[in-house]
Design an enzyme around this catalytic site. Sequence first.
Site, PDB file in Angstrom:
ATOM      1  N   ASP A   1      -5.849   5.351  -5.471  1.00 41.46           N
ATOM      2  CA  ASP A   1      -6.540   5.977  -4.347  1.00 41.46           C
ATOM      3  C   ASP A   1      -6.728   7.477  -4.604  1.00 41.46           C
ATOM      4  O   ASP A   1      -5.748   8.211  -4.757  1.00 41.46           O
ATOM      5  CB  ASP A   1      -5.674   5.726  -3.094  1.00 41.46           C
TER       6      ASP A   1
ATOM      7  N   LYS B   1      -3.715  -0.490  -6.730  1.00 37.69           N
ATOM      8  CA  LYS B   1      -4.774   0.180  -5.944  1.00 37.69           C
ATOM      9  C   LYS B   1      -4.600   1.668  -6.184  1.00 37.69           C
ATOM     10  O   LYS B   1      -3.523   2.211  -5.946  1.00 37.69           O
ATOM     11  CB  LYS B   1      -4.620  -0.153  -4.461  1.00 37.69           C
TER      12      LYS B   1
ATOM     13  N   ASP C   1     -12.533   4.250   5.235  1.00 37.35           N
ATOM     14  CA  ASP C   1     -11.611   3.218   5.721  1.00 37.35           C
ATOM     15  C   ASP C   1     -12.198   2.406   6.873  1.00 37.35           C
ATOM     16  O   ASP C   1     -12.746   2.964   7.821  1.00 37.35           O
ATOM     17  CB  ASP C   1     -10.303   3.855   6.201  1.00 37.35           C
TER      18      ASP C   1
ATOM     19  N   ARG D   1     -13.936   0.705  -4.106  1.00 36.66           N
ATOM     20  CA  ARG D   1     -14.298   0.862  -2.693  1.00 36.66           C
ATOM     21  C   ARG D   1     -15.694   1.461  -2.597  1.00 36.66           C
ATOM     22  O   ARG D   1     -16.067   2.334  -3.368  1.00 36.66           O
ATOM     23  CB  ARG D   1     -13.286   1.749  -1.999  1.00 36.66           C
TER      24      ARG D   1
ATOM     25  N   GLY E   1     -16.390   5.149  -2.104  1.00 35.25           N
ATOM     26  CA  GLY E   1     -17.817   5.107  -2.440  1.00 35.25           C
ATOM     27  C   GLY E   1     -18.343   6.423  -2.992  1.00 35.25           C
ATOM     28  O   GLY E   1     -19.555   6.625  -3.090  1.00 35.25           O
TER      29      GLY E   1
ATOM     30  N   ASP F   1       0.861  -1.191   0.000  1.00 40.47           N
ATOM     31  CA  ASP F   1       0.000   0.000   0.000  1.00 40.47           C
ATOM     32  C   ASP F   1       0.893   1.234   0.000  1.00 40.47           C
ATOM     33  O   ASP F   1       2.062   1.198  -0.445  1.00 40.47           O
ATOM     34  CB  ASP F   1      -0.959  -0.060   1.211  1.00 40.47           C
ATOM     35  N   ASP F   2       0.397   2.321   0.531  1.00 41.44           N
ATOM     36  CA  ASP F   2       1.081   3.619   0.487  1.00 41.44           C
ATOM     37  C   ASP F   2       2.443   3.573   1.206  1.00 41.44           C
ATOM     38  O   ASP F   2       2.657   2.742   2.072  1.00 41.44           O
ATOM     39  CB  ASP F   2       0.172   4.638   1.192  1.00 41.44           C
TER      40      ASP F   2
HETATM   41  C1  GLA Z   1      -6.598   5.768   2.148  1.00 43.65           C
HETATM   42  C2  GLA Z   1      -7.136   4.393   1.778  1.00 43.65           C
HETATM   43  C3  GLA Z   1      -6.510   3.359   2.693  1.00 43.65           C
HETATM   44  C4  GLA Z   1      -4.983   3.411   2.549  1.00 43.65           C
HETATM   45  C5  GLA Z   1      -4.488   4.814   2.860  1.00 43.65           C
HETATM   46  C6  GLA Z   1      -2.999   4.961   2.567  1.00 43.65           C
HETATM   47  O1  GLA Z   1      -7.027   6.177   3.407  1.00 43.65           O
HETATM   48  O2  GLA Z   1      -8.533   4.356   1.852  1.00 43.65           O
HETATM   49  O3  GLA Z   1      -6.985   2.061   2.364  1.00 43.65           O
HETATM   50  O4  GLA Z   1      -4.627   3.026   1.257  1.00 43.65           O
HETATM   51  O5  GLA Z   1      -5.178   5.784   2.097  1.00 43.65           O
HETATM   52  O6  GLA Z   1      -2.540   6.245   2.766  1.00 43.65           O
END
Ligand code: GLA
Length: 501
Positions: free
Chosen positions: A264, A262, A324, A320, A303, A189-190
């Site tokens: 975002d 992913k 979160d 999504r 969403g 992820d990030d």
């Molecule tokens: C958002 C996403 C999370 C994650 C963070 C990372 O909040 O919804 O799932 O990927 O960013 O910074």
Amino acid sequence: MKRISALLFTIALTASAWGADLSGHWVVETHNNDGTTRKTFLMLKQDGENLTGKVGFAWADQDIRDGSFQGDKLSFVVAYGHPPNERLIHWSGTVENDELHLTEARGRRAPEEMIAKRTSDDAGNPPEKLPVPELHEVPYNGLAKTPQMGWNSWNHFAGKIDDKTVREIADAMVANGMKAAGYIYVNIDDTWELDRDANGEIRTNKKFPDMKALADYVHSKGLKLGIYSSPGPLTCAGYEGSYGHEAQDAKTYAKWGIDYLKYDWCSAGRIYQDSDMRAVYQKMGDALQASGRPIFFSLCQYGRDNSWEWAPKVGGNSWRTTGDIQDNWKSMSTIGFGQNDLAKWAGPGHWNDPDMLEVGNGGMTNAEYRTHMSLWSMLSSPLLAGNDLRHVGPDILAILENKDVIAIDQDTAGHQATRLKKDGDSEVWTKHLANGDTAIALFNRGGAPAKIGVEWPEIGLHKKPHLRDLWSHRSVKAEKNGYSATVESHGVMLVRVSGGR
Ligand code: GLA
């Protein structure tokens, strides 16, 4: 005389703080331990004791609430996160030598001290909006015939993820049966990003010295590697995003051997309108298709803009549907039980994503984690474990690796479950399966055990079927007219019903 000069000195100091005008842009730089720096901009407007303006976080600008500046003391509040999980951040501090010495308090986190320095009035403003492409339909990439299964680093590790940990997770997934159970994607992820080189190519930070070598390693284990980015200039954690480099990044991912992206929304929200979202995601959908490598496309925009209506048309394999998830019953159950109306949008190739699993992260009981796993499987949701798979007990593995439950998630018909009925805290959900069977979940959202049941005609049956309990892996006795069970608090009875037509 001495007293008078001390008094005058104090008056002068106070007057200088009173006289200070906080209006303008300020920057707080936070140094991450991977060599990157996160910048938060305070865009303040002061009018007497009244402080207004915005805080420019990486993912969005947030309006300042309850701002005040009295004497040399300032304080204000901003909202943080995406609804329904919005929380408040409280900032307070003093002005000293034209710097703001601030304390930031977020929920139960230890307060953090930081200094904001004056900066120019255009610093922190988002870049100019790039033109968005005309809409068209991106062809289906052939992936995600059933919901994606794997692991993602965010829920447990957040910014503390690196090459070594990802390799160890991949090893663990082979050794502990997760791979054999179907969990194939290993998703970073990030916080892997650094900056761009002279040609604009994205570079990894020192936590990920060689992404291609990492992909080769993960592939050598029979697993696939996923990565993360944003259509905005910055990711949600304030790292380099793909803004203006979409096609180039897709090619880089393909060159590295990446199998999953992913994507975002984050700071894209500072530039584009929600109504631009489809076109903005289409840009990356096209770029992934042009990259020459099949790359799973996971949309992450909480969403917004009814993404389910258009996500498959931009080549999205999942999107999504909520903010979160957090590792607690309220968050998980609010999200999970709130998915009923979206059922019709899910199907092979394209899935609703109510966010990643929290199973094993410690904030819920095992009964609640069984409900989480059952509900996500009924909903045909992505099953992306979010715990530390290097250190995981047999009870948690038994939940994540329950083959009977996974078969409900991975059913090839891809009909997302819907709520059959609700009585107070008791809910019954059903899902029609490819071989004609039906999965029935009796959920107890209440604080005490509850008897929950269905009558056969309610699920279209005319006689007694065969029933299998998917958590005890045993046949269970049905009654002539129907089936009922006493379900523990926050628990589930998940059964597969065959025959009876
Ligand atoms: C958002 C996403 C999370 C994650 C963070 C990372 O909040 O919804 O799932 O990927 O960013 O910074």
